[in-house]
Design an enzyme around this catalytic site. Structure first.
Site, PDB file in Angstrom:
ATOM      1  N   LYS A 272      -3.487  -6.527   5.334  1.00 57.34           N
ATOM      2  CA  LYS A 272      -3.946  -5.312   4.647  1.00 57.34           C
ATOM      3  C   LYS A 272      -4.888  -5.701   3.517  1.00 57.34           C
ATOM      4  CE  LYS A 272      -1.927  -1.249   2.313  1.00 57.34           C
ATOM      5  NZ  LYS A 272      -2.122  -1.426   0.880  1.00 57.34           N
ATOM      6  N   HIS A 296      -7.175  -0.777  -1.153  1.00 58.11           N
ATOM      7  CA  HIS A 296      -5.977  -0.483  -1.943  1.00 58.11           C
ATOM      8  C   HIS A 296      -6.142   0.851  -2.693  1.00 58.11           C
ATOM      9  CE1 HIS A 296      -2.454  -3.195  -3.126  1.00 58.11           C
ATOM     10  NE2 HIS A 296      -2.203  -2.140  -3.885  1.00 58.11           N
TER      11      HIS A 296
HETATM   12  C1  LIG Z   1       0.973   4.330  -6.862  1.00 61.37           C
HETATM   13  C2  LIG Z   1       0.504   3.388  -5.798  1.00 61.37           C
HETATM   14  C3  LIG Z   1       1.193   2.195  -5.610  1.00 61.37           C
HETATM   15  C4  LIG Z   1       0.796   1.311  -4.601  1.00 61.37           C
HETATM   16  N1  LIG Z   1       1.534   0.178  -4.367  1.00 61.37           N
HETATM   17  C5  LIG Z   1       1.213  -0.631  -3.325  1.00 61.37           C
HETATM   18  C6  LIG Z   1       2.042  -1.730  -2.973  1.00 61.37           C
HETATM   19  O1  LIG Z   1       3.091  -1.967  -3.575  1.00 61.37           O
HETATM   20  N2  LIG Z   1       1.655  -2.497  -1.934  1.00 61.37           N
HETATM   21  C7  LIG Z   1       0.496  -2.257  -1.217  1.00 61.37           C
HETATM   22  O2  LIG Z   1       0.180  -2.997  -0.280  1.00 61.37           O
HETATM   23  N3  LIG Z   1      -0.278  -1.206  -1.513  1.00 61.37           N
HETATM   24  C8  LIG Z   1       0.051  -0.371  -2.525  1.00 61.37           C
HETATM   25  N4  LIG Z   1      -0.719   0.705  -2.804  1.00 61.37           N
HETATM   26  C9  LIG Z   1      -1.922   0.974  -1.986  1.00 61.37           C
HETATM   27  C10 LIG Z   1      -1.574   1.842  -0.755  1.00 61.37           C
HETATM   28  O3  LIG Z   1      -0.767   1.161   0.158  1.00 61.37           O
HETATM   29  C11 LIG Z   1      -2.849   2.280  -0.021  1.00 61.37           C
HETATM   30  O4  LIG Z   1      -3.605   1.151   0.325  1.00 61.37           O
HETATM   31  C12 LIG Z   1      -3.707   3.226  -0.846  1.00 61.37           C
HETATM   32  O5  LIG Z   1      -2.901   4.130  -1.572  1.00 61.37           O
HETATM   33  C13 LIG Z   1      -4.640   4.016   0.083  1.00 61.37           C
HETATM   34  O6  LIG Z   1      -5.483   4.870  -0.639  1.00 61.37           O
HETATM   35  P1  LIG Z   1      -5.172   6.421  -0.875  1.00 61.37           P
HETATM   36  O7  LIG Z   1      -4.157   6.479  -1.961  1.00 61.37           O
HETATM   37  O8  LIG Z   1      -6.488   6.975  -1.266  1.00 61.37           O
HETATM   38  O9  LIG Z   1      -4.646   6.978   0.449  1.00 61.37           O
HETATM   39  C14 LIG Z   1      -0.338   1.616  -3.805  1.00 61.37           C
HETATM   40  C15 LIG Z   1      -1.013   2.827  -4.001  1.00 61.37           C
HETATM   41  C16 LIG Z   1      -0.598   3.707  -4.972  1.00 61.37           C
HETATM   42  C17 LIG Z   1      -1.333   5.016  -5.129  1.00 61.37           C
END
Ligand SMILES: Cc1cc2nc3c(=O)[nH]c(=O)nc-3n(C[C@H](O)[C@H](O)[C@H](O)COP(=O)(O)O)c2cc1C
Length: 399
Positions: A272, A296
């Site tokens: 990812k 991300h």
């Molecule tokens: C509050 C928050 C915490 C996140 N924590 C992680 C995480 O612990 N591990 C990870 O791989 N991605 C994390 N992400 C990224 C999400 O997996 C994802 O890639 C991202 O939210 C996609 O974009 P979007 O919010 O516009 O849909 C996080 C995203 C948010 C909003």
């Protein structure tokens, strides 16, 4: 304080009244859910949810990029029998939608991952990716999912022993695929979190946060009456402060780790956070089963392109050597149509499901999934696509 907020405070006597459920009826879009979520969350939690890296340029680009793509619908096609099922990383799914892994969901709702897992089950078995930084145990989440598919998202810590233990627990609890997040070699800083003094998993309570919490009584009530958020899967040796977290993300992760992970995990593996076509090819050469084109959600490196902009070149480079998934910026069914038309097999949604979680817990996540599913079906029908296979590049208008 506004009269409406005073009225909200008066409700403190009945804090367990269904958390935001009535207001869901007036949420027709993910943006509506986002507005409701922001009303219910104290400012620190809202900023943790909504924030992006540094100037948040990439976070904004993720949304703008969708605005720059035009679709060219096909007409006069029978779309009365729409098919949205797909198999991704060996997991059959009713919709091409995966709930993204997120750290510390209990910041948004006291039940955190349990509410999300139940909603995914209720939506017909949607896949849920659970973060290394989960605020419920891997086993409790599996129990709540009740057979609905789960994937495990791995952050490789400096101490690989912790990762080894987590992977074997995920395997034992029936998680079906491993997502290795490669875009977080070091912990990034988000200005909004620095300004609010956010410490994960337990927000620091100072006078400002306590006063702000009083304006969000339902969240605050549950926060005070529930066990404090923690990272229970890491509790044996886990980082709990910003400084410890920095030590854990120590920058040592490299391609060599993939071979080691392959020995630990015999199921499907995805990387990812890939944005370069050559690295997607390299991942395929390392035997990875999928790449997730993701920045991300604009929360890590700022000034990288929107995920959507690099999706086509990655799809072209890997061909059928790996599956290609997409995330960052999905808020509409039409966005899912666009990503699939550009070659993604499925999308992950982060904030979209978190807005539902923050707005109303499990029913809120269900509502978010329903909105995306309905919009996806409507967009497919209006584009003349009766199956996901019909979503191809001929739908995209060349600029
Ligand atoms: C509050 C928050 C915490 C996140 N924590 C992680 C995480 O612990 N591990 C990870 O791989 N991605 C994390 N992400 C990224 C999400 O997996 C994802 O890639 C991202 O939210 C996609 O974009 P979007 O919010 O516009 O849909 C996080 C995203 C948010 C909003």
């Amino acid at each position: 304080m506004k009269p409406k907020e005073i009225a909200e405070l008066v409700h403190l006597g009945h804090p367990d009244a269904p958390y935001g459920v009535r207001a869901l009826a007036r949420c027709y879009t993910i943006d509506d859910l986002a507005r409701l979520a922001r009303k219910r969350l104290p400012i620190g939690a809202a900023d943790y949810l909504d924030g992006g890296g540094e100037d948040e340029w990439t976070m904004r680009r993720n949304r703008e990029a969708f605005g720059e793509v035009e679709l060219l619908p096909r007409v006069m096609r029978d779309v009365s029998d729409l098919q949205t099922a797909v198999t991704v990383l060996g997991t059959p799914m009713p919709l091409p939608i995966v709930l993204s892994p997120v750290g510390a969901p209990r910041m948004f709702h006291h039940e955190g991952e349990l509410a999300v897992a139940r909603a995914a089950k209720a939506a017909g078995g949607l896949t849920y990716g659970v973060s290394t930084l989960a605020t419920q145990t891997l086993e409790a989440i599996a129990e709540a999912a009740n057979g609905s598919p789960l994937w495990f998202q791995l952050y490789l810590w400096g101490d690989r022993g912790i990762s080894r233990e987590l992977v074997s627990r995920a395997k034992a609890a029936g998680y079906r695929a491993l997502l290795l997040s490669a875009d977080t070699t070091v912990r990034s800083e988000r200005d909004r979190e620095l300004h609010r003094g956010i410490e994960l998993p337990t927000p620091q309570l100072n006078l400002r946060t306590v006063l702000n919490g009083a304006r969000h009584p339902s969240w605050s009530w549950h926060f005070i009456t529930s066990p404090p958020p923690s990272f229970p899967n890491l509790s044996m040796h886990g980082p709990t402060s910003r400084d410890q977290m920095k030590e854990m993300f120590d920058g040592t992760v490299s391609w060599r780790d993939l071979e080691w992970i392959r020995e630990l995990w015999d199921g499907p593996i995805a990387i990812k956070g890939v944005l370069r076509a050559q690295e997607a090819v390299r991942a395929a050469e390392h035997g990875v089963d999928a790449v997730i084109v993701s920045n991300h959600g604009g929360r890590q490196m700022d000034h990288v392109p929107a995920s959507l902009e690099v999706l086509p070149e990655i799809v072209d480079a890997v061909g059928d050597r790996t599956e290609v998934l997409f995330d960052s910026g999905i808020r509409r069914g039409a966005n899912i149509v666009t990503a699939l038309a550009l070659g993604a097999r499925a999308v992950l949604v982060g904030r979209a499901h978190l807005y539902g979680l923050a707005a109303a817990g499990e029913p809120g996540v269900r509502h978010a999934i329903d909105i995306l599913a309905q919009e996806l079906r409507m967009s497919m029908a209006l584009c003349g696509a009766s199956s996901l296979a019909d979503l191809d590049r001929t739908l995209i208008r060349a600029s």
